[in-house]
Design a protein around this motif. Structure first.
Motif, PDB file in Angstrom:
ATOM      1  N   UNK A 121       0.823  -1.207   0.000  1.00  0.00           N
ATOM      2  CA  UNK A 121       0.000   0.000   0.000  1.00  0.00           C
ATOM      3  C   UNK A 121       0.857   1.258   0.000  1.00  0.00           C
ATOM      4  N   UNK A 122       1.997   1.197   0.674  1.00  0.00           N
ATOM      5  CA  UNK A 122       2.908   2.342   0.678  1.00  0.00           C
ATOM      6  C   UNK A 122       3.429   2.609  -0.733  1.00  0.00           C
ATOM      7  N   UNK A 123       3.821   1.541  -1.451  1.00  0.00           N
ATOM      8  CA  UNK A 123       4.296   1.710  -2.819  1.00  0.00           C
ATOM      9  C   UNK A 123       3.228   2.295  -3.719  1.00  0.00           C
ATOM     10  N   UNK A 124       1.988   1.820  -3.581  1.00  0.00           N
ATOM     11  CA  UNK A 124       0.891   2.338  -4.398  1.00  0.00           C
ATOM     12  C   UNK A 124       0.608   3.803  -4.076  1.00  0.00           C
ATOM     13  N   UNK A 125       0.503   4.119  -2.792  1.00  0.00           N
ATOM     14  CA  UNK A 125       0.182   5.490  -2.393  1.00  0.00           C
ATOM     15  C   UNK A 125       1.266   6.478  -2.773  1.00  0.00           C
ATOM     16  N   UNK A 126       2.528   6.090  -2.597  1.00  0.00           N
ATOM     17  CA  UNK A 126       3.618   6.999  -2.957  1.00  0.00           C
ATOM     18  C   UNK A 126       3.687   7.217  -4.461  1.00  0.00           C
ATOM     19  N   UNK A 127       3.370   6.172  -5.248  1.00  0.00           N
ATOM     20  CA  UNK A 127       3.360   6.347  -6.702  1.00  0.00           C
ATOM     21  C   UNK A 127       2.318   7.379  -7.113  1.00  0.00           C
ATOM     22  N   UNK A 128       1.142   7.341  -6.488  1.00  0.00           N
ATOM     23  CA  UNK A 128       0.104   8.322  -6.805  1.00  0.00           C
ATOM     24  C   UNK A 128       0.512   9.713  -6.360  1.00  0.00           C
ATOM     25  N   UNK A 129       1.100   9.828  -5.172  1.00  0.00           N
ATOM     26  CA  UNK A 129       1.542  11.138  -4.707  1.00  0.00           C
ATOM     27  C   UNK A 129       2.678  11.682  -5.571  1.00  0.00           C
ATOM     28  N   UNK A 130       3.522  10.801  -6.053  1.00  0.00           N
ATOM     29  CA  UNK A 130       4.593  11.226  -6.946  1.00  0.00           C
ATOM     30  C   UNK A 130       4.016  11.766  -8.248  1.00  0.00           C
ATOM     31  N   UNK A 131       3.002  11.082  -8.786  1.00  0.00           N
ATOM     32  CA  UNK A 131       2.352  11.573 -10.006  1.00  0.00           C
ATOM     33  C   UNK A 131       1.768  12.955  -9.774  1.00  0.00           C
ATOM     34  N   UNK A 132       1.154  13.166  -8.627  1.00  0.00           N
ATOM     35  CA  UNK A 132       0.570  14.473  -8.321  1.00  0.00           C
ATOM     36  C   UNK A 132       1.653  15.541  -8.214  1.00  0.00           C
ATOM     37  N   UNK A 133       2.800  15.167  -7.654  1.00  0.00           N
ATOM     38  CA  UNK A 133       3.878  16.145  -7.468  1.00  0.00           C
ATOM     39  C   UNK A 133       4.502  16.574  -8.788  1.00  0.00           C
ATOM     40  N   UNK A 134       4.579  15.663  -9.763  1.00  0.00           N
ATOM     41  CA  UNK A 134       5.244  15.991 -11.034  1.00  0.00           C
ATOM     42  C   UNK A 134       4.248  16.372 -12.121  1.00  0.00           C
ATOM     43  N   UNK A 135       2.948  16.363 -11.812  1.00  0.00           N
ATOM     44  CA  UNK A 135       1.910  16.532 -12.833  1.00  0.00           C
ATOM     45  C   UNK A 135       2.140  17.777 -13.683  1.00  0.00           C
ATOM     46  N   UNK A 136       1.918  17.627 -14.970  1.00  0.00           N
ATOM     47  CA  UNK A 136       2.080  18.722 -15.918  1.00  0.00           C
ATOM     48  C   UNK A 136       1.054  18.590 -17.025  1.00  0.00           C
TER      49      UNK A 136
END
Length: 688
Positions: free
Chosen positions: A80-95
């Motif tokens: 769950x940590x891997x899944x959640x961090x991947x989504x948060x990473x996408x939000x952080x780099x979103x363009x």
């Protein structure tokens, strides 16, 4: 073999208890599984789902720490940590991602500069242009610039550029370059018209930005000086070894090293970090040990470890900190820290630590070939090293034999471990990698890397020219070895594209085999064998259509792809042949028996009848007789099983077609899913 003695369920309790110290190694694996699960989704999950996954992961971790169902809860928390961090990473780099080609005048700030043979390739941010609607400008763009060498990271410039969306995969299942760029916040690529000019900064740089600019500027200046003292492909390889910049390597040299199994020599990873860190540690310790007053009173071994760690960190920074380099540095740092603390270094745990750190910081690394191949090779090498330690007395201890044995085993094990990833990402296998490494690694270890280190040490004083000459001669020897080995008969074989499911099975089986140490580890061979069978028998598309609607390939009765006419998109055509395991030139793949072409288009009867028109007036006739109709113009008709016109080809970003009964078509866009890095949401097209 007595199967009763190795029965899985019978040995499970004992093996599980004996492997207690290996349990934590599955946590970074679970972290990677969670991140992979995010990227495998067909639709983008909401941010709230990402936060929910992290919250549940925290609860599971706390329960595991309390001793309740510790192992399954810890693994669940990691997933769950891997899944959640991947989504948060996408939000952080979103363009925003550009959805059409355009010419725009813009002002921007330079983030990075990659010197190339002609000009440079720049990554720009702070994009300001009236060509974009409010809020629709990409956070970053990547452009080729003829006078890019005139600028420095952090400079602001004004230019006119042709921009386009990042190129989609060439076929369903192919590598997604757009996703890789998206996680660098790059939403458009292109090239400049004319020369750019410097302008005053629109704002003052922050402290972190100034630090990043200084590091990037140092890398650029070092790269420029390397190319100035060592021009041509040798300079490109030297820059790749020192600063991680690969733009100036000649294509034939790159191909020769790759086909000789020496591609890893160009990617800063464990080999380079070990040579730099280990070499500095040995040299400093030897020099200090030669001074009795120091070696008898002070812990010179720890001093050497600290200095080697500092120099390795500097090397990591100037090399660009690619995932393989970060993995290698974390492992080296673990070893050096163990020396400082007078503790043994647990190599498999240091590998797990490196993987966990990388995935926590950049979950998208799980999709990258460099990350996958680097960790696969090192995990296999560590597992074999642990096995050899158990039979240390059986291995002759002669220095020369042990050196040759080490290179042979390293090359063989690393080649086997990375073979599935090489076939999946590059559709090729180098058969003489062991020979190539046996010949080239002494040159690399005793000539090239020491010369590269000397070059870096002399560069601040402007005295690097001698070291560069020495480095260039070593590189020429390595390249000559690469050309000779890659030119041997049967040096390379091509393979058709492997499905992702096959790679997943082989990876899981390989992890089971590498992590465990008891007899039950050999059960990992079963999923590996299943993955190999799935890869071998995987069906390939019978027909491919590019997004231009004019580049079309059909599989003939000989099992090979044939282009109906000279392909307009030659890059896509080359990639199709490569993914099909086909080494023919494009010209040799044009035309097939039964093909008839005229000014309106082409028709081929395999069966079924396939029509590829060029003009709208061809569609009416094609629709009455063909089962599959492709038309480079826009139009529609009823009757055929599959109709793809210009709009459908472009909207689908290309198509793969299976000529079954009835035929089925899958678009690249449908395969990519409704994700932020896909140009626009899925739409209903004219493909039926």
């Amino acid at each position: 073999m007595n199967l009763g003695r190795i029965a899985f369920w019978r040995d499970f309790p004992l093996s599980w208890a004996l492997e207690r110290d290996r349990w934590p190694l599955w946590l970074p694996v679970a972290l990677g599984i969670g991140a992979s699960g995010y990227f495998a989704l067909a639709g983008e999950p909401s941010l709230s789902l990402g936060w929910t996954a992290l919250a549940v992961a925290l609860v599971a971790a706390l329960c595991a720490a309390a001793g309740r169902a510790r192992i399954p809860l810890a693994l669940l928390a990691a997933v769950l940590l891997g899944f959640g961090l991947a989504k948060l990473r996408e939000t952080a780099v979103a363009t925003p991602v550009l959805d059409h080609a355009m010419v725009a005048h813009l002002t921007a700030r330079i983030v990075t500069i990659e010197p190339r043979e002609k000009g440079a390739r720049l990554v720009l941010d702070e994009i300001r242009s009236g060509a974009f609607a409010p809020g629709q400008a990409p956070r970053r763009v990547r452009v080729a610039l003829l006078n890019g060498a005139e600028f420095h990271p952090g400079d602001w410039l004004s230019l006119t550029a042709r921009l386009d969306a990042p190129a989609p995969p060439v076929a369903p299942g192919a590598g997604d370059f757009g996703r890789w760029l998206y996680f660098q916040s790059i939403g458009a690529t292109g090239f400049s018209y004319g020369r750019a000019r410097a302008i005053p900064p629109a704002r003052d740089a922050t402290l972190p930005e100034r630090l990043s600019q200084r590091i990037e500027d140092l890398r650029v200046r070092m790269t420029v000086r390397i190319h100035a003292g060592l021009p041509g492909s040798a300079g490109g390889i030297a820059a790749s070894l020192i600063t991680g910049t690969r733009g100036a390597i000649a294509e034939e040299d790159d191909a020769a090293l790759r086909d000789a199994g020496l591609a890893h020599a160009l990617s800063i990873s464990g080999l380079h970090m070990a040579l730099v860190g280990g070499g500095i540690f040995w040299l400093v310790r030897a020099l200090l040990a030669a001074i009795p007053a120091l070696v008898l009173r002070y812990p010179v071994k720890k001093w050497a470890a600290a200095f080697a760690l500092a120099m390795s960190a500097f090397y990591l920074v100037i090399s660009g900190a690619a995932p393989p380099a970060v993995r290698a540095f974390v492992m080296l740092a673990t070893v050096m820290t163990a020396v400082l603390l007078d503790r043994p270094a647990l190599t498999m745990r240091s590998l797990g630590l490196a993987g966990g750190i990388l995935l926590l910081a950049r979950p998208e690394a799980i999709t990258e070939a460099g990350f996958q191949m680097s960790f696969a090779a090192v995990a296999a090498l560590v597992a074999v090293a642990e096995w050899e330690q158990q039979r240390e007395g059986k291995v002759p201890r002669g220095m020369l034999f042990r050196y040759a044995h080490g290179i042979l085993m390293t090359s063989l094990v690393a080649s086997l471990a990375t073979a599935p990833f090489t076939l999946f990402h590059f559709e090729r296998a180098a058969h003489y990698a062991v020979l190539g490494n046996l010949l080239a690694m002494p040159v690399m270890g005793f000539w090239i890397m020491p010369a590269a280190a000397l070059c870096v040490l002399l560069m601040p004083f402007g005295l690097e020219r001698f070291a560069l000459g020495l480095l260039g001669e070593g590189i020429e020897v390595m390249v000559a070895i690469g050309h000779w080995v890659s030119g041997l008969p049967g040096a390379v074989s091509l393979a058709s594209a492997m499905p992702l499911a096959a790679l997943v099975l082989m990876v899981l089986g390989g992890l089971w085999l590498a992590i465990w140490r008891q007899r039950w580890r050999w059960w990992g061979a079963l999923p590996m064998l299943a993955g190999a069978c799935l890869a071998w028998f995987a069906p390939q598309p019978d027909m491919l259509v590019d997004r231009d609607g004019q580049t079309i390939a059909v599989r003939g009765h000989d099992g090979l792809l044939h282009f109906l006419r000279e392909p307009k998109d030659r890059f896509a055509a080359r990639e199709w042949l490569k993914r099909d395991g086909d080494g023919r030139d494009i010209a040799d793949a044009v035309g097939l028996p039964g093909l008839r072409c005229d000014g309106l288009g082409c028709v081929v009867n395999l069966p079924p009848v396939i029509a590829a028109g060029l003009k709208p007036e061809a569609m009416l006739e094609d629709c009455t007789r063909a089962v599959v109709v492709i038309n480079a113009a826009q139009g529609s008709c009823k009757g055929p099983a599959i109709v793809i016109d210009q709009k459908a080809a472009a909207d689908g970003q290309g198509w793969g077609i299976t000529l079954s009964s009835p035929p089925t078509a899958t678009s690249v866009r449908a395969w990519r899913g409704d994700r932020p890095w896909v140009v626009s949401p899925l739409e209903t097209s004219n493909a039926e």
